[in-house]
Write a protein that holds these residues in place. Structure first.
Motif, PDB file in Angstrom:
ATOM      1  N   GLU A 142      12.792   8.074  -6.997  1.00  0.00           N
ATOM      2  CA  GLU A 142      13.960   7.289  -6.642  1.00  0.00           C
ATOM      3  C   GLU A 142      13.588   6.277  -5.568  1.00  0.00           C
ATOM      4  OE1 GLU A 142      17.302   9.824  -5.748  1.00  0.00           O
ATOM      5  OE2 GLU A 142      16.585  11.314  -7.179  1.00  0.00           O
ATOM      6  N   ARG A 143      14.091   5.074  -5.739  1.00  0.00           N
ATOM      7  CA  ARG A 143      13.763   3.986  -4.812  1.00  0.00           C
ATOM      8  C   ARG A 143      14.307   4.290  -3.421  1.00  0.00           C
ATOM      9  NH1 ARG A 143      12.297  -1.453  -5.568  1.00  0.00           N
ATOM     10  NH2 ARG A 143      12.689  -2.743  -3.736  1.00  0.00           N
ATOM     11  N   ALA A 144      13.515   3.970  -2.422  1.00  0.00           N
ATOM     12  CA  ALA A 144      13.920   4.142  -1.024  1.00  0.00           C
ATOM     13  C   ALA A 144      13.169   3.115  -0.194  1.00  0.00           C
ATOM     14  CB  ALA A 144      13.604   5.556  -0.545  1.00  0.00           C
ATOM     15  N   SER A 145      13.592   2.930   1.038  1.00  0.00           N
ATOM     16  CA  SER A 145      12.889   2.008   1.932  1.00  0.00           C
ATOM     17  C   SER A 145      11.493   2.543   2.208  1.00  0.00           C
ATOM     18  CB  SER A 145      13.665   1.854   3.245  1.00  0.00           C
ATOM     19  OG  SER A 145      14.941   1.283   3.005  1.00  0.00           O
ATOM     20  N   MET A 146      10.492   1.691   2.025  1.00  0.00           N
ATOM     21  CA  MET A 146       9.110   2.100   2.204  1.00  0.00           C
ATOM     22  C   MET A 146       8.384   1.105   3.106  1.00  0.00           C
ATOM     23  SD  MET A 146       8.666   4.897   0.374  1.00  0.00           S
ATOM     24  CE  MET A 146       7.146   5.194  -0.493  1.00  0.00           C
ATOM     25  N   HIS A 147       7.204   1.508   3.554  1.00  0.00           N
ATOM     26  CA  HIS A 147       6.353   0.642   4.369  1.00  0.00           C
ATOM     27  C   HIS A 147       5.970  -0.592   3.541  1.00  0.00           C
ATOM     28  CE1 HIS A 147       2.760  -0.709   6.586  1.00  0.00           C
ATOM     29  NE2 HIS A 147       3.336  -0.132   7.618  1.00  0.00           N
ATOM     30  N   PRO A 148       5.859  -1.767   4.178  1.00  0.00           N
ATOM     31  CA  PRO A 148       5.507  -2.993   3.433  1.00  0.00           C
ATOM     32  C   PRO A 148       4.205  -2.895   2.654  1.00  0.00           C
ATOM     33  CG  PRO A 148       6.269  -3.543   5.644  1.00  0.00           C
ATOM     34  CD  PRO A 148       6.145  -2.048   5.592  1.00  0.00           C
ATOM     35  N   SER A 149       3.318  -1.971   3.023  1.00  0.00           N
ATOM     36  CA  SER A 149       2.041  -1.833   2.320  1.00  0.00           C
ATOM     37  C   SER A 149       2.197  -1.190   0.943  1.00  0.00           C
ATOM     38  CB  SER A 149       1.072  -0.987   3.154  1.00  0.00           C
ATOM     39  OG  SER A 149       1.566   0.335   3.332  1.00  0.00           O
TER      40      SER A 149
END
Length: 280
Positions: A142-149
């Motif tokens: 499920e999509r979630a906020s992640m690190h830009p990397s």
């Protein structure tokens, strides 16, 4: 490449023994590599000394020119990395996503020459941790906020559905608003569940209370709690409620953001995009 690396290490250390130890190869193997280079160019590269070895004039020229060559080869290797035909891939996911989305695509992935190993965890938080710990190359979760990397590519959107017993007052409705949902005791998975996080965000955006009556651990079946509850409601993705007991009914939530998104995550954009294209 390896022959030049071995040659340069021997030149720097002025010792074949020390160079072979640093490169973790045998003295004999490195000596053969250097001999092969000498035969290839028909020159002598080293002179033996009491302390070890020393470059000849020809060896000095090869040493000076080979540095740029190795740098160019490293740049070429890096440029070709996105096109590398990696075959064995470990994908982290959760059991429901594996059965609903990934299993039907495994045959397609195998036809493309990939050997896929699915690694399942019960909570989304555990799944995300696998990627950063290097246990898997990719996630389907499920999509979630992640690190830009982390590269992400969306695969699928599905609505969130309220589930309750057939005798619940809301069971006859065609939709349930968040205000109505907030008036009811909720049965949700413990903190760490992305559906719970999504509901928390939606309720907070509307300044509504969220009454959590029961917290269910990830290894337990939440629909069983709802079926034996006199008033509690849970919220699940649509794909998770296709087969339910006759004592339960499903009602969609009346909110445009009441949905979950399944995405591909990878620390390598090239790998992520390749699997994303095959699954899309």
């Amino acid at each position: 490449m390896d022959f030049l690396i071995g040659f340069r290490e021997a030149a720097r250390k002025q010792s074949i023994a020390k160079a072979s130890e640093a490169l973790h190869i045998s003295h004999t193997a490195l000596s053969k590599q250097i001999k092969s280079l000498e035969q290839r160019f028909d020159v002598q590269l080293f002179m033996r000394t009491a302390q070890g070895v020393k470059l000849t004039d020809a060896g000095q020229i090869l040493y000076e020119r080979s540095g740029d060559l190795l740098d160019q080869m490293a740049a070429i290797t890096s440029s070709l990395e996105p096109y590398k035909e990696w075959r064995h891939v470990r994908i982290g996911t959760m059991p429901d996503i594996a059965s609903q989305y990934l299993l039907p695509y495994l045959q397609k992935l195998e036809k493309q020459g990939h050997i896929v190993e699915l690694v399942c965890r019960q909570s989304t938080r555990e799944v995300y941790r696998m990627l950063f710990d290097g246990e898997v190359e990719l996630l389907v979760a499920e999509r979630a906020s992640m690190h830009p990397s982390v590269w992400m590519g969306d695969l699928h959107h599905e609505p969130l559905i309220a589930v309750m017993t057939v005798d619940h007052p809301f069971a006859v409705q065609s939709k349930i608003t968040l205000s109505e949902l907030g008036s009811q005791p909720l049965i949700l998975y413990v903190d760490g569940c992305t559906i719970r996080a999504k509901l928390t965000s939606l309720f907070a955006s509307m300044n509504l209370p969220m009454r959590i009556k029961t917290e269910v651990r990830f290894h337990e079946v939440i629909l069983g709690y709802v079926e034996h509850s006199s008033e509690g409601i849970t919220v699940l993705p649509q794909a998770s409620v296709t087969r339910i007991s006759d004592r339960l009914v499903t009602v969609p939530l009346d909110h445009p953001d009441a949905r979950r998104t399944i995405s591909v995550f990878s620390l390598s954009r090239s790998k992520g995009e390749k699997i994303w294209r095959l699954l899309s």
